[in-house]
Every structure is written in C-alpha cells, then in structure tokens.
Design an enzyme around this catalytic site. Structure first.
Site, PDB file in Angstrom:
ATOM      1  N   HIS A 356       1.121  -5.960   1.409  1.00 56.33           N
ATOM      2  CA  HIS A 356       1.303  -4.612   1.958  1.00 56.33           C
ATOM      3  C   HIS A 356      -0.011  -4.169   2.622  1.00 56.33           C
ATOM      4  CE1 HIS A 356       3.526  -0.855   2.330  1.00 56.33           C
ATOM      5  NE2 HIS A 356       2.315  -0.312   2.320  1.00 56.33           N
ATOM      6  N   ALA A 357       0.090  -3.717   3.859  1.00 55.89           N
ATOM      7  CA  ALA A 357      -1.110  -3.444   4.653  1.00 55.89           C
ATOM      8  C   ALA A 357      -2.005  -2.387   4.007  1.00 55.89           C
ATOM      9  CB  ALA A 357      -0.693  -2.982   6.045  1.00 55.89           C
ATOM     10  N   HIS A 386      -2.355   2.042  12.609  1.00 57.85           N
ATOM     11  CA  HIS A 386      -2.361   2.883  11.403  1.00 57.85           C
ATOM     12  C   HIS A 386      -3.558   2.514  10.505  1.00 57.85           C
ATOM     13  CE1 HIS A 386      -0.442   5.010   7.932  1.00 57.85           C
ATOM     14  NE2 HIS A 386      -1.109   4.097   7.247  1.00 57.85           N
ATOM     15  N   GLU A 387      -3.712   1.235  10.259  1.00 60.67           N
ATOM     16  CA  GLU A 387      -4.788   0.798   9.351  1.00 60.67           C
ATOM     17  C   GLU A 387      -6.162   1.098   9.933  1.00 60.67           C
ATOM     18  OE1 GLU A 387      -4.154   0.215   6.397  1.00 60.67           O
ATOM     19  OE2 GLU A 387      -2.001   0.055   6.685  1.00 60.67           O
ATOM     20  N   HIS A 390      -7.401   4.477   9.320  1.00 58.99           N
ATOM     21  CA  HIS A 390      -8.093   4.651   8.030  1.00 58.99           C
ATOM     22  C   HIS A 390      -9.561   4.239   8.162  1.00 58.99           C
ATOM     23  CE1 HIS A 390      -4.580   5.634   5.660  1.00 58.99           C
ATOM     24  NE2 HIS A 390      -4.003   4.462   5.822  1.00 58.99           N
ATOM     25  N   GLU A 414      -3.360   9.304   6.542  1.00 59.57           N
ATOM     26  CA  GLU A 414      -2.213   8.515   7.020  1.00 59.57           C
ATOM     27  C   GLU A 414      -1.842   8.838   8.462  1.00 59.57           C
ATOM     28  OE1 GLU A 414      -1.417   6.134   5.285  1.00 59.57           O
ATOM     29  OE2 GLU A 414      -2.416   6.751   3.443  1.00 59.57           O
ATOM     30  N   HIS A 514       4.960   1.350  -3.073  1.00 56.43           N
ATOM     31  CA  HIS A 514       4.123   2.439  -3.582  1.00 56.43           C
ATOM     32  C   HIS A 514       4.477   2.862  -4.995  1.00 56.43           C
ATOM     33  CE1 HIS A 514       3.926   2.292   0.733  1.00 56.43           C
ATOM     34  NE2 HIS A 514       2.815   2.986   0.721  1.00 56.43           N
ATOM     35  N   TYR A 524       2.725  10.525   3.391  1.00 54.59           N
ATOM     36  CA  TYR A 524       3.340   9.970   4.604  1.00 54.59           C
ATOM     37  C   TYR A 524       4.290  10.981   5.241  1.00 54.59           C
ATOM     38  CZ  TYR A 524       1.527   5.693   2.522  1.00 54.59           C
ATOM     39  OH  TYR A 524       0.717   4.757   1.950  1.00 54.59           O
TER      40      TYR A 524
END
Ligand code: X8Z
Ligand code: ZN
Length: 615
Positions: A356-357, A386-387, A390, A414, A514, A524
């Site tokens: 999971h990323a 998305h990553e 972060h 997020e 999650h 999210y």
C-alpha cells in the site's frame, strides 16, 4: 498521516506521537530518557522546559523507530515484525507518558503556542496504549500482526493461480466478466476473518488507552484533532456530505443504469444498491476504471493515460520523475538523491512487503522516500502525485518546531498531491508529450465523467470507514455485528451491496488496508473536499482563464509560492488559518467540487430523466 507503521509516514515527532505499535524490551531506555518528575506548582516556564525536553526525546526516538518500521514494511518476516513491534511499543509508551504529563498543565496559564504544543502532545496518538507494559506490548504485537496479515495477503484462484492484491486490482479494473470479478472480490476477503479477534482486542486496548488519557473512547479522541469540539467535527462531516450527496446520487443513478445494460438488470437491479464487485475497484471506493462502460457517447476525450504511458514506454521511475517535475515546475526543490536510491518503486519478487503506497520522512531533514508497488497505469500515476504531495509537504514544514511538523489537519496532508493531480489535464499531458492533441470542449463531459468516477464516487466511502470505526470504538457496534454494521453503512452511504451473502466469520472491513493498518480515514473524505478548494484557489492565483476542470497550474511559480506558504506553516496554527492563507476561507465548503462538476451534473440530470434513482 501520522502514522505509524505504514501508510504515510510523517516526520519525527508526529510519527513518534502517532505510533501505534509498541514494545517493552527498550523500556529501561525510555524510563531513563523520560523527563524528570514535574514540579508540584507548575508555571509557563516549566511548560517550556517540559516541551523542550520532550521535543529532544522525540527527535532522538524517531529515526530509529522509522528505520525499524521501514525495514519491516519492506521485508515482512517474524523478526522484522517483532522488531517493529518493539520499536512501536517504545514509541507509544513514551507518547502516552508525555500525553499524561502534558495534561498536568491543563489548568496552568501558558502561552498560546505552548498550549497548542501541549494539546498536540495530548491528542495525537492514533492507537494509545494503556499504561501497563504487558498491555502496551500486546497492542504493539497486534498491530504488527494485523499489518503482516494484510501485507502477506494473497488469493489462490479456483484454477490454482496465486494472485497478489496488485494482480487482483488489475483484474478488478479490467475484467467485465461478472463471475471472474466475483471470484476476485470474494477471494481477497478470505484474508480478513483471522483478523477479527485481533482487531477486537486492539479496539479494547486502544479504547482503554484513550480512556486513560481522558477520552470517552478512541473515536472521540480521533475526532478531537480538528481545532473544534469533537462533536462539531462529526457534524461538520455530515454537513459537507449533505452538500455533495445530490451530485453523488445523480452519478450513482446513471452508473447503475449503465451497469444494468452491461450485466443485465437481473444482476444489477435498478431499485437496489449496486453489487460492490462491478465498480472497477476492490472496495468500490473509486470507479474510474469503469469509465469505458459509462463514457458519454461522442464526448469521450479519446485518450487513456494508461495507454499513453505504455505508448511512450514510461517505466515506474519515469512516472515518478514526471510527478516530481510538476512540483519543481512550481518552484519546489528537486527531491534529494537519496529519494531515488532508498525508495521502493516496484514489488520485489522474492519477499513480502507492504505494497500500500506510502510516503516517508525518516529524519525530518531530507531523507524522503516513497514505498509503492507501482503499476504502470493512469490511476497509479495519480497515486504517485498523491505520495509526492506528502513528501513535499514534509519538507516544507521541516523547519517548524517538531510539534508543528505535520499538516494543518490530516486532510491537508492527503489533499496536496491530489490537488496537483487535478492539474494533470489534457493541456498538461500535451505539454509533457504524453498526448498529441488536446480534445476540444465538446469532450468536457467525458473528462468530467472520468474525474467524477474517481473523486465524487469516493466521497461516501471516505466518510463511512470511520463512521464504522467510531461505532466500534463507542461500543455501539459489537464484534458479532461488525460485518453487518459495515454493510449497513456501505448501503446507506454508497448505495453498494455485498454481491453474495457474507459468511458468519466474514470481517470485510479488515480487507481494506487502513483498518488493519490503524490509519484513520476521515482524512481522505476531507481531502476530497479540500483539494477542489485548493485547486480553485491556485488556478485563480495562476491567472487561469480556462474552465476549472481544464486548469493546470503547471509551471506557475505564483501558485507554487502560495501553496508553499500554506505548507510551510505545518500545524503551527489552527487549520482554519492555514486554510485561509490559500483559500480565503476558514471553513471547508463543498461548493468548489460542486462548481467543478456542475456541467456534468446538468448532463446527468438530463440522462437520468425517467429513471428510477435512489437505493
Ligand atoms: O491510502 C491512500 C494513499 C496513501 S495515504 C495511497 N489513499 C486512500 C486509499 O487508498 O484508500 C488515497 C486515497 C484513499
Ligand atoms: Zn496519502
């Protein structure tokens, strides 16, 4: 974000405070390093001494904990799991102790900054352990076990082929064979029944930890992290959902009728929730993969990012480089060289990893990494943005005091990469050479449909995961009803249903990362509202004149600067202030997403005329 052993590893303090695993072989060290007993009559000066000492402790603990977690997530074995659990226990015990000590300043007159730091110390533990080392060890072990079960999960088909979640994800995305989809859907859910006892115990222990810190249950503790009373936060989510629901209902109605045409109305009854395996995603959480089934006739933009990536021979690294380039085009510094040597980009053939990323900041200096088993698809291209959102956030707030090295609220963390991905428009794709021509505006409904399947469809899912956990933690839902309550919420909010009756031992929430991963999910939901507000604000700053869904802020340094101003604030002020810096508003609002999709909503209403909508 504040995570802990997995998802989006956030920096130093945030990570240590948020850690959910824990252990005890290091207890001597913790005791030694814990601040001295506090004086009996406390002052603001004492608060500062305490905060300074704790900050140093946290920084010292963070790197070793992060490393233990990184190694575990990149190589799941009995040993790495035990080591990660020990590290986590140590971190959680330290965090709980600091939280209790922070509470002793509750009635003391301290400065506003000190108060904010003390509150962060009190509130930010995701899975707090009871103050009992046997129980904190147990909680840490359970966390590692749940993570391992999920990380190692696979399914062997009736034909004898062993499939990973990644393999099954591709089949869910591409297959239009009802029975094959059903086999994948049921197959993946075989991983989770063994989690149920562990999950039940984890909830008990973490609730006990939350009680020890003065919260009525863990859900109340999670809801207390939003610079407003916990009850108001729950109401705020309902309010936002109320704004978006009419748009969701229109989309649901249209999609159900198209699926009825594809699979037959006996399989997709037009007055019932949609069977959850037909929406292109293992959890029916975003539906972009069924775009070809619902594409508006004659408004299809005529390209598919997955195919364009293949046509241009993009490999995983090139996909990440392209996403990085978006951020540097806004004026952000390039990622450090170590990002490229230390990250995990592809699924290793020879060992179990948590696929999971996630995005990591190991040292709160510049040791940024992602960990992802990248698939070469348009969907994963978005996840990479998305990553990196972060990572660029982590770097932007690294000069804040450790307490404030976090996003303004967890939705912000997020939302950032997703905000950037909203700028991955046809114009941008042409600019980077992935497509040759920009579809004209007659194709806008197609573009919006694809985006709505990903974004609008997600929103009720983003809401219900924690609705379920809040009910579990409050005791309203008990273990015998875990699965039924899950499906009640899935039907109520999403209008999707389990395609087959579930066995008595089913634990379907456990099949979503999650839940076993101990990562709160409301973030999210928030992010899906916020990203449209951020996108609208950045487009305005960039002087955009295109319709908002065609706006790309690529290369716009003014937009980059405005974004950075918000990011570098970290969590130093109530999130409303950070929000205001970029959007001008102190309250979240769904009008940006509604405006973005307004043309599609008009189109949907027209198409839905005479249809039976609702579920
Ligand atoms: O977990 C994630 C990210 C890591 S923070 C890949 N997301 C949620 C999910 O996959 O369920 C992003 C969207 C929702
Ligand atoms: Zn994320």
């Amino acid at each position: 974000m504040n995570k802990i052993k997995n998802t989006f590893k956030i920096t130093t303090l945030a990570i240590v405070v948020a850690t959910s695993l824990a252990a005890c072989s290091q207890k001597a060290e913790i005791t030694q390093s814990t601040p001295q007993a506090l004086p009996t009559v406390l002052t603001s000066n004492d608060a500062q001494v305490f905060l300074d000492k704790v900050a140093k402790e946290q920084v010292a603990l963070a790197l070793s904990i992060n490393r233990a977690e990184w190694i575990y997530s990149n190589f799941i074995t009995e040993d790495t799991s035990a080591l990660a659990a020990e590290a986590s226990q140590k971190a959680t015990e330290a965090s709980v102790k600091f939280a209790m000590q922070a509470a002793s300043f509750d009635a003391i007159d301290v400065t506003p900054i000190q108060r904010r730091q003390l509150n962060i110390l009190k509130q930010s533990i995701v899975l707090p352990a009871p103050q009992d080392s046997a129980k904190s060890a147990e909680l840490a072990k359970i966390g590692a076990e749940l993570g391992s079960i999920y990380g190692k999960g696979s399914y062997t088909t009736q034909a004898g082929e062993k499939l990973s979640l990644g393999d099954m994800t591709s089949i869910m995305a591409e297959s239009r064979n009802y029975d094959e989809l059903l086999e994948m859907w049921e197959g993946w859910r075989e991983i989770s029944p063994p989690m149920k006892t562990l999950y039940t115990r984890q909830a008990e222990l973490a609730n006990e930890g939350a009680n020890g810190l003065g919260y009525k249950d863990l859900g109340a503790m999670w809801r207390s992290n939003y610079d407003m009373p916990a009850d108001d936060f729950a109401k705020e989510l309902d309010r936002l959902w109320g704004q978006v629901k009419p748009l969701y209902d229109d989309l649901h109605c249209y999609v159900r009728s198209e699926l009825g045409k594809e699979y037959g109305e006996d399989k997709v009854p037009q007055d019932k929730p949609i069977p959850a395996h037909l929406l292109g995603n293992m959890w029916a959480q975003s539906w972009g993969n069924i775009y070809p089934l619902v594409a508006p006739e004659s408004a299809d933009p005529g390209y598919d990012v997955t195919k364009q990536l293949a046509a241009h021979n993009y490999d995983e690294i090139q996909m990440v480089k392209a996403a990085e380039k978006f951020f540097t085009s806004l004026g952000f510094d390039a990622l450090p060289e170590t990002f490229w040597t230390r990250s995990l980009f592809t699924k290793p053939a020879d060992r179990d990893v948590i696929c999971h990323a996630s995005a990591w900041d190991l040292d709160a200096k510049d040791d940024l990494r992602i960990k992802m088993c990248i698939q070469k698809t348009g969907e994963e291209f978005s996840v990479i943005h998305h990553e990196l959102g972060h990572n660029f956030y982590q770097r932007a707030y690294k000069d804040q005091p450790v307490y404030f090295q976090n996003s303004a609220n967890d939705g912000f963390h997020e939302a950032i990469g997703d905000t950037i991905a909203l700028s991955v428009t046809p114009k941008y794709l042409k600019e980077i050479g992935l497509i040759d021509t920009i579809p004209d505006e007659s194709k806008d409904i197609g573009l919006l449909m694809k985006q709505a399947l990903d974004k609008v469809a997600f929103i009720p899912f983003g809401l219900l995961v924690d609705q379920w956990r809040w009910k579990v933690y409050s005791g309203e839902v008990t273990p015998e009803n875990y699965n039924e309550a899950w499906w009640e919420l899935r039907e109520k909010y999403q209008g999707v249903a389990a395609p087959v009756a579930r066995n008595a031992d089913a634990f379907d929430p456990g099949a979503k990362y999650h839940v076993p991963g101990g990562v709160p999910y409301s973030r999210y939901f928030l992010a899906h509202i916020q990203q449209f507000e951020f996108h609208r604000a950045l487009c305005e700053i960039s002087g955009n004149t295109d319709p908002i869904h065609r706006c790309s802020i690529y290369n716009n340094k003014d937009a980059g600067k405005a974004l950075n101003t918000m990011l570098e604030m970290g969590s130093s002020q109530p999130w409303q202030q950070a929000y205001k810096v970029l959007t001008g508003n102190e309250q979240m609002d769904a009008t940006a997403i509604l405006d973005y999709f307004a043309p599609l909503q008009t189109w949907l209403k027209d198409k839905n005329q005479g249809k039976q909508c609702g579920f």
